[in-house]
Write an enzyme that holds these catalytic residues in place. Structure first.
Site, PDB file in Angstrom:
ATOM      1  N   HIS A  62       0.782  -1.012  -0.334  1.00 54.59           N
ATOM      2  CA  HIS A  62      -0.267   0.147  -0.061  1.00 54.59           C
ATOM      3  C   HIS A  62       0.792   1.172  -0.049  1.00 54.59           C
ATOM      4  CE1 HIS A  62       0.786  -0.685   4.381  1.00 54.59           C
ATOM      5  NE2 HIS A  62       0.440   0.606   4.477  1.00 54.59           N
ATOM      6  N   HIS A  64       1.366   3.864   2.051  1.00 59.97           N
ATOM      7  CA  HIS A  64       1.961   4.765   3.023  1.00 59.97           C
ATOM      8  C   HIS A  64       3.409   4.675   3.009  1.00 59.97           C
ATOM      9  CE1 HIS A  64      -1.814   4.339   5.762  1.00 59.97           C
ATOM     10  NE2 HIS A  64      -1.916   5.484   5.102  1.00 59.97           N
ATOM     11  N   ASP A  66       5.739   4.374   5.141  1.00 58.83           N
ATOM     12  CA  ASP A  66       6.643   3.517   5.940  1.00 58.83           C
ATOM     13  C   ASP A  66       6.710   2.163   5.061  1.00 58.83           C
ATOM     14  OD1 ASP A  66       3.968   2.987   6.475  1.00 58.83           O
ATOM     15  OD2 ASP A  66       4.440   1.996   8.433  1.00 58.83           O
ATOM     16  N   HIS A  67       6.106   2.027   3.865  1.00 60.21           N
ATOM     17  CA  HIS A  67       6.134   0.867   2.997  1.00 60.21           C
ATOM     18  C   HIS A  67       6.718   1.103   1.791  1.00 60.21           C
ATOM     19  CE1 HIS A  67       3.600  -1.890   5.710  1.00 60.21           C
ATOM     20  NE2 HIS A  67       3.493  -0.891   5.942  1.00 60.21           N
ATOM     21  N   HIS A 185      -7.855  -1.341   5.239  1.00 61.49           N
ATOM     22  CA  HIS A 185      -6.680  -0.507   5.979  1.00 61.49           C
ATOM     23  C   HIS A 185      -7.255   0.996   5.864  1.00 61.49           C
ATOM     24  CE1 HIS A 185      -3.199   0.658   7.981  1.00 61.49           C
ATOM     25  NE2 HIS A 185      -2.713   1.171   6.900  1.00 61.49           N
TER      26      HIS A 185
END
Length: 370
Positions: A62, A64, A66-67, A185
């Protein structure tokens, strides 16, 4: 063929001195597949036994940060360290992820005037509106494909949901089938299932000797599923001389989620050898976890049990949970408690629970039925 899974980052939200941001690598002979690429992934790779130059495919769960924030930098660093072979063109890196990923990467590379020594292609998954709250859905103006490719970019596919399987079939090749499936999410999130094809069983060499067939090329043809004709005219079929096939291995990696969507995830992850599932917060913080689109250990355990997984690996821990080796007496939050909660939920099921830590490598052996 050897296969293993190495965790480069097991923390949520941001990289810390204790845990890197989300990233893990599935390694098979000859290549590495990267799942998520949080900030600092390239330095984690440098600390590991893995080689960034072996990465041929990237799967982003996804959008976001932090990914995702580590992806442009990783591609640039791989390019800097690449030694092109004049007689062999560089391999195209295939990148899979949600709609908007193509535009993100294109803009990041263009604004920084970044040129790569290898081609890349972004294949986008079409999300459905029920994958996140309304405020998490990106405007088409943001995700729209301008059609103008980066100089090293090759046109990628836009992959719709297959309504029959409730999955996205994103890759079918000689060794593997890779599917994506929908998760809920705060923004559209996906999980990935990597299914290895079954391996042919062992040849019954005693029977072959009785038939007068000596070791050689014909053995290989039988192993590959071909019938062979002996000198006396007898036709030997593979089914007559091969033992039962060895089941291919299955690895499933789920992105951030508070629940599964539809039947696709359970179908894709059925009897997974390894199911990687987030456990951002402990069970006593379940309400907070769900409010933020995340899971707890018992929630992850319920998914593993529904899938009949062999092993559940927990990761994506809040940075409040330090690695077990760094836990000190008096620390309020203990990551071992997360494992205990999952094990308690799975008591009597035979499903093994493992806590992921940065640089943990889990071998995935072939398992013969008999």
């Amino acid at each position: 063929m050897t296969m293993d899974l190495t965790f480069l980052g097991t923390g949520s939200a941001y990289p810390s001195p204790h845990r890197g941001a989300s990233a893990l690598v599935l390694r098979t002979e000859g290549e590495c597949w990267l799942f998520d690429c949080g900030e600092g992934t390239q330095t984690q790779l440098m600390k590991s036994q893995l080689k960034a130059s072996r990465i041929t495919k990237v799967f982003i769960s996804h959008l976001h940060g932090d990914h995702l924030f580590g992806l442009p930098g990783l591609l640039c660093t791989v390019s800097l360290n690449l030694n092109p072979c004049p007689t062999q063109p560089p391999t195209c890196v295939d990148i899979y992820g949600p709609q908007g990923l193509r535009q993100f990467l294109r803009v990041a590379l263009e604004l920084t005037s970044s040129q790569l020594l290898f081609p890349y292609s972004v294949h986008e998954l079409e999300p459905t509106t029920d994958q996140c709250p309304t405020e998490g859905q990106l405007s088409p103006d943001v995700t729209a494909d301008s059609g103008r490719l980066h100089p090293q970019e090759r046109a990628g596919r836009t992959i719709p949901l297959d309504v029959n399987s409730d999955c996205y079939v994103i890759l079918e090749e000689k060794r593997f089938v890779v599917k994506a499936f929908r998760l809920f999410h705060r923004v559209p999130s996906f999980g990935f299932s990597v299914q290895e094809h079954d391996w042919p069983g062992r040849l019954n060499t005693e029977l072959l000797k009785d038939l007068g067939l000596k070791p050689g090329p014909l053995y290989g043809r039988l192993k590959a599923g071909e019938s062979v004709t002996l000198e006396n005219g007898q036709v030997v079929k593979p089914s007559e001389v091969l033992e039962e096939a060895i089941p291919g291995r299955k690895v499933c990696v789920l992105g951030d989620c508070s629940s599964l969507l539809g039947e696709g995830p359970l179908r894709a992850c059925h009897r997974a050898d390894i199911l990687v599932h987030e456990a951002t917060l402990s069970d006593e913080h379940r309400e907070k976890a769900v409010d933020h689109g995340h899971s707890t250990p018992s929630m992850a355990a319920a998914v593993a049990q529904a899938c009949c997984a062999r092993m559940l690996v927990l990761y994506h821990f809040s940075q409040r949970y330090k690695p077990a080796a760094q836990h000190k007496e008096g620390d309020e939050d203990d990551v071992l408690e997360l494992r205990r909660q999952a094990e308690e939920a799975l008591q009597g099921t035979g499903i093994e629970v493992t806590l992921a830590e940065d640089f943990l490598t889990i071998p995935i052996p072939l398992i013969r039925l008999h």
